[in-house]
Design a protein around this motif. Structure first.
Motif, PDB file in Angstrom:
ATOM      1  N   PRO A 258      58.893  79.653 147.789  1.00 60.62           N
ATOM      2  CA  PRO A 258      59.496  78.843 146.717  1.00 60.62           C
ATOM      3  C   PRO A 258      60.276  79.696 145.731  1.00 60.62           C
ATOM      4  CG  PRO A 258      57.160  79.186 146.293  1.00 60.62           C
ATOM      5  CD  PRO A 258      57.427  79.732 147.667  1.00 60.62           C
ATOM      6  N   LYS A 289      67.086  72.688 142.967  1.00 66.59           N
ATOM      7  CA  LYS A 289      66.470  73.964 143.337  1.00 66.59           C
ATOM      8  C   LYS A 289      67.223  75.146 142.743  1.00 66.59           C
ATOM      9  CE  LYS A 289      64.172  76.096 147.288  1.00 66.59           C
ATOM     10  NZ  LYS A 289      63.939  76.016 148.759  1.00 66.59           N
ATOM     11  N   ARG A 292      66.436  75.343 139.143  1.00 63.74           N
ATOM     12  CA  ARG A 292      65.085  75.912 138.970  1.00 63.74           C
ATOM     13  C   ARG A 292      65.142  77.437 139.053  1.00 63.74           C
ATOM     14  NH1 ARG A 292      60.491  76.110 136.444  1.00 63.74           N
ATOM     15  NH2 ARG A 292      58.715  76.776 137.710  1.00 63.74           N
ATOM     16  N   LYS A 324      59.997  69.955 138.504  1.00 60.50           N
ATOM     17  CA  LYS A 324      59.613  68.692 139.141  1.00 60.50           C
ATOM     18  C   LYS A 324      60.772  68.093 139.932  1.00 60.50           C
ATOM     19  CE  LYS A 324      55.988  67.504 135.847  1.00 60.50           C
ATOM     20  NZ  LYS A 324      55.503  66.498 134.850  1.00 60.50           N
ATOM     21  N   TYR A 326      63.160  69.551 141.762  1.00 58.99           N
ATOM     22  CA  TYR A 326      63.428  70.063 143.110  1.00 58.99           C
ATOM     23  C   TYR A 326      62.291  69.746 144.078  1.00 58.99           C
ATOM     24  CZ  TYR A 326      60.471  74.279 143.750  1.00 58.99           C
ATOM     25  OH  TYR A 326      59.433  75.146 143.963  1.00 58.99           O
ATOM     26  N   THR A 327      61.134  69.311 143.560  1.00 61.76           N
ATOM     27  CA  THR A 327      60.032  68.913 144.436  1.00 61.76           C
ATOM     28  C   THR A 327      60.053  67.417 144.716  1.00 61.76           C
ATOM     29  OG1 THR A 327      58.560  68.692 142.524  1.00 61.76           O
ATOM     30  CG2 THR A 327      58.559  70.812 143.680  1.00 61.76           C
ATOM     31  N   GLY A 328      61.046  66.696 144.193  1.00 60.01           N
ATOM     32  CA  GLY A 328      61.209  65.298 144.553  1.00 60.01           C
ATOM     33  C   GLY A 328      61.027  64.296 143.435  1.00 60.01           C
ATOM     34  N   SER A 329      60.643  64.736 142.233  1.00 59.38           N
ATOM     35  CA  SER A 329      60.463  63.807 141.119  1.00 59.38           C
ATOM     36  C   SER A 329      61.811  63.447 140.514  1.00 59.38           C
ATOM     37  CB  SER A 329      59.557  64.435 140.052  1.00 59.38           C
ATOM     38  OG  SER A 329      58.284  64.724 140.600  1.00 59.38           O
TER      39      SER A 329
END
Length: 447
Positions: A258, A289, A292, A324, A326-329
């Motif tokens: 990550p 991403k 981030r 949050k 880039y993890t789908g939120s």
């Protein structure tokens, strides 16, 4: 400057003229028609149905600066940018049949860079057809993004005279060409550029393109040292200015770990490459991403006693760090966007022919310099969204500030129309206790 330099890049050979073929048709647009804006920082175009603005009295604000202004480019630079296809044709000519096939080549390359990325060869930029497609589409679009951004940033973001500079993942020298076009004052400086990339063919073509652009401005070019290699390849001299564009995102895509892990590796290598007082200008696509990764690098720069002066209006914790997102939120991430209706018309037409139309361009970036304690009075807010409706008849913008995420609520329609993504404003707050928006958790500032 020597006569040899100009003659190489300003005189077109007869064989090149013959090979140039037909020029792409110029797109005609209705000057009164503006493409609809799309939100890039979260789903906030709809009205906040639960929005309640209880702020007593209106606060005042002053516009300080904005991003992406084309009027800051000098006429000569704008002319070069608008006819960039002619520069490429002069140094890497295609015949009429190849030009006709170009939109298909661009579309094929687009798949290689997106949904077919896992099948892409590492040295794809060494392939003649793909390199031609890349410089005629992606390099041109990147120049549009970067010249607008660079021309809008403070002078302190850029290199100083007699510095060693490093461009990581240089490709066809896009960043260097963009700096030359957007910052005329830098052309007077004696700069040495180490250009690092895995593709020797891309570096060679990029140097020819850059020298051709420099020749059109009739000024002595910077010294270019091409280095074939990946991120981490040894550079002979420490750099006082380090830049890269779109390379961290590409490395993130190919990594199993990550961004939290990758960022430490990037930062450690930056330190190996740089002098203690080095400046950094990092630009990435405006996706979660990449945002981030830049936010994590921002934290490390600040801990290392540097000031992140753009786009950040503060040195506190980033309220849109992309974790949050880039993890789908649905959380917001730091990115900026502009409409492309005034981009080069031939580029817009080429994009349509390739079935890759682009109404919006986005990016994320940070500029880090040696620590400075200069701070303006009042609350600085960097607008990070498009306008959206607020009840009963107001306009809202999300913005970043030292208070965290804030929601700017404007009653004055004229003032709202003068603001856009990337604007930096200075707010004088009358009341210290600000209400909080139920939807986003942002503090509400009535303007």
């Amino acid at each position: 400057m020597s006569e040899k330099f100009y003659s190489k890049f300003t005189e077109k050979k007869a064989s090149q003229k013959k090979a140039s073929g037909k020029k792409p048709p110029v797109k005609k647009t209705d000057s009164n028609k503006t493409p609809a804006k799309k939100e890039t920082t979260g789903k906030n175009t709809a009205a906040h149905k639960s929005f309640k603005d209880k702020t007593p009295g209106a606060n005042t604000f002053t516009k300080l600066s904005s991003l992406f202004n084309t009027d800051r480019l000098e006429p000569q630079s704008l002319k070069i940018l608008n006819s960039f296809d002619e520069i490429i044709q002069s140094v890497r000519p295609l015949n009429s049949k190849q030009l006709q096939k170009l939109p298909d080549d661009i579309r094929f390359l687009s798949h290689q860079l997106t949904d077919q990325r896992s099948e892409r060869r590492l040295g794809y930029m060494n392939e003649s057809v793909q390199l031609s497609a890349y410089v005629r589409y992606y390099t041109w679009w990147n120049l549009v993004r970067l010249t607008r951004l660079f021309s809008s940033l403070p002078e302190s973001c850029f290199p100083q005279d007699n510095q060693i500079c490093l461009d990581i993942g240089s490709g066809p020298l896009t960043v260097i060409t963009a700096l030359w076009l957007s910052r005329p004052e830098l052309r007077k400086l004696k700069l040495t550029w180490y250009c690092l990339d895995v593709s020797a063919a891309s570096l060679a073509l990029g140097e020819d393109i850059y020298l051709s652009v420099a020749a059109k401005t009739m000024e002595e070019p910077w010294k270019i040292i091409r280095v074939k290699g990946s991120f981490g390849t040894v550079i002979k001299e420490k750099a006082g200015f380090i830049t890269c564009a779109n390379i961290l995102n590409e490395m993130d895509q190919g990594a199993q770990m990550p961004p939290e892990f990758q960022t430490k590796k990037y930062f450690d290598q930056f330190n190996v490459y740089s002098k203690k007082d080095a400046r950094f200008l990092l630009v990435e696509p405006g996706v979660p991403k990449a945002a981030r990764t830049l936010s994590l690098l921002r934290e490390r720069f600040i801990k290392a006693q540097k000031s992140v002066i753009a786009p950040c209006p503060h040195q506190n914790e980033c309220p849109m760090n992309g974790f949050k997102a880039y993890t789908g939120s649905k959380n917001k991430w730091c990115n900026f966007a502009f409409n492309t209706e005034d981009a080069p018309q031939k580029l817009l037409k080429l994009s349509e022919l390739a079935k890759l139309p682009k109404e919006r361009a986005t990016l994320s970036f940070i500029s880090a310099i040696p620590a400075t304690n200069k701070e303006k009075d009042g609350l600085l807010c960097r607008i990070t969204s498009d306008p959206f409706k607020l009840p009963p008849n107001k306009t809202g913008f999300y913005a970043c500030s030292k208070l965290g995420l804030v929601l700017l609520s404007l009653s004055n329609k004229t003032q709202a129309q003068e603001l856009s993504s990337g604007h930096l404003i200075q707010v004088k707050i009358k009341t210290p206790d600000l209400p909080v928006d139920e939807k986003s958790g942002a503090k509400i500032i009535q303007l």
